[in-house]
Design a protein around this motif. Structure first.
Motif, short mmCIF file in Angstrom:
data_model
loop_
_atom_site.label_atom_id
_atom_site.label_comp_id
_atom_site.label_asym_id
_atom_site.label_seq_id
_atom_site.Cartn_x
_atom_site.Cartn_y
_atom_site.Cartn_z
N GLU A 80 3.11 -1.03 1.35
CA GLU A 80 2.45 -1.15 0.06
C GLU A 80 2.29 -2.62 -0.33
OE1 GLU A 80 3.05 0.98 -4.23
OE2 GLU A 80 4.75 -0.21 -3.53
N GLU A 102 10.81 5.34 -4.87
CA GLU A 102 10.94 4.34 -5.93
C GLU A 102 12.13 3.42 -5.68
OE1 GLU A 102 8.83 7.81 -7.98
OE2 GLU A 102 10.31 7.54 -6.41
N HIS A 106 8.88 1.09 -4.01
CA HIS A 106 7.49 1.41 -4.30
C HIS A 106 7.17 1.19 -5.78
CE1 HIS A 106 5.27 2.94 -0.86
NE2 HIS A 106 6.42 3.33 -0.39
N ARG A 107 6.00 0.63 -6.03
CA ARG A 107 5.58 0.37 -7.40
C ARG A 107 4.92 1.59 -8.03
NH1 ARG A 107 2.53 -5.26 -7.96
NH2 ARG A 107 2.88 -4.68 -10.14
N GLU A 108 4.23 2.41 -7.22
CA GLU A 108 3.55 3.59 -7.75
C GLU A 108 3.69 4.75 -6.78
OE1 GLU A 108 -0.77 4.99 -9.56
OE2 GLU A 108 -0.74 3.56 -7.90
#
Length: 238
Positions: A80, A102, A106-108
């Protein structure tokens, strides 16, 4: 496979979290082996026997809190960040209700089947964080009703979350990759077919061929903790 894809769409299933100690749906030794999901993971079961349903999800929640992301989760977080740094993007859609993506950085993440560490009021639909056990004695902080705080997960017979956003992101992708999925649970299992119809390259990374393995252009079979980092390094190093 698309050469140096800028927009990558990744779908993950229970297989990516299995090495973190979270049982898969089909795992004979997993938590589903003790309970019949068709009798517990339904709105009707919650209405009929909320105590048993809560006990089942409380056990899963305790298991999740004790788990840690594995190398596959962390590799996808690197992908990502790496794609973003070169002007690309990664859409991560998961069938999993855990938060290991998360916690890996991970941001989204689009959780199409909900999130175990959240609770939702069956009366007013308010959603709150819920890391502790839920019980029928809990009251909703929004509407004040007692007994209706259920896990914020998608049960059999309910519509998955984020379907419009998932379709939009998929149609904008250059590459579709399914990781650790059975290919048996819809609508997630239908995404590879939609990708193929749109001319999007497809790849499967799994412990063994999924039910819809024949729809993928390329495949890599093995442990997620090994196969996913290997693929990510190839993507970022290419």
């Amino acid at each position: 496979m698309a050469d140096h894809p800028k927009s990558v769409f990744v779908l993950t299933g229970a297989g990516i979290s299995a090495e973190s100690g979270l049982g898969t749906f089909r795992d004979a030794g997993g938590i589903w082996a003790t309970f019949d999901p068709m009798t517990l993971a339904t709105p009707e079961a919650f209405a009929r026997d909320p105590e048993t349903v809560q006990a089942f999800y409380n056990a899963r929640r305790q298991n999740l809190v004790a788990a840690e992301p594995n190398p596959a989760h962390r590799a996808l977080a690197r992908l990502e960040a790496g794609l973003a740094a070169r002007g690309g993007s990664l859409t991560l859609v998961t069938q999993n209700i855990d938060d290991l993506h998360e916690r890996a950085g991970h941001r989204e993440v689009l959780h199409m089947h909900g999130e175990l560490l959240k609770a939702r009021c069956a009366s007013c639909e308010a959603v709150v964080e819920a890391r502790a056990d839920l019980s029928t004695a809990d009251s909703c902080g929004t509407c004040g009703r007692t007994g209706g705080m259920r896990p914020h997960v998608v049960w059999f017979g309910e519509i998955p979350f984020h379907l419009d956003a998932i379709e939009e992101r998929l149609m904008a992708a250059d590459l579709f990759v399914a990781i650790g999925t059975s290919g048996a649970v819809y609508p997630a299992a239908g995404l590879v077919g939609a990708a193929r119809q749109a001319g999007i390259a497809t790849r499967e990374i799994n412990l063994e061929p999924s039910d819809n393995a024949y729809l993928f252009d390329e495949a890599d079979y093995g442990r997620a903790s090994e196969a996913v980092p290997r693929w990510v390094e190839a993507m970022l190093g290419g």
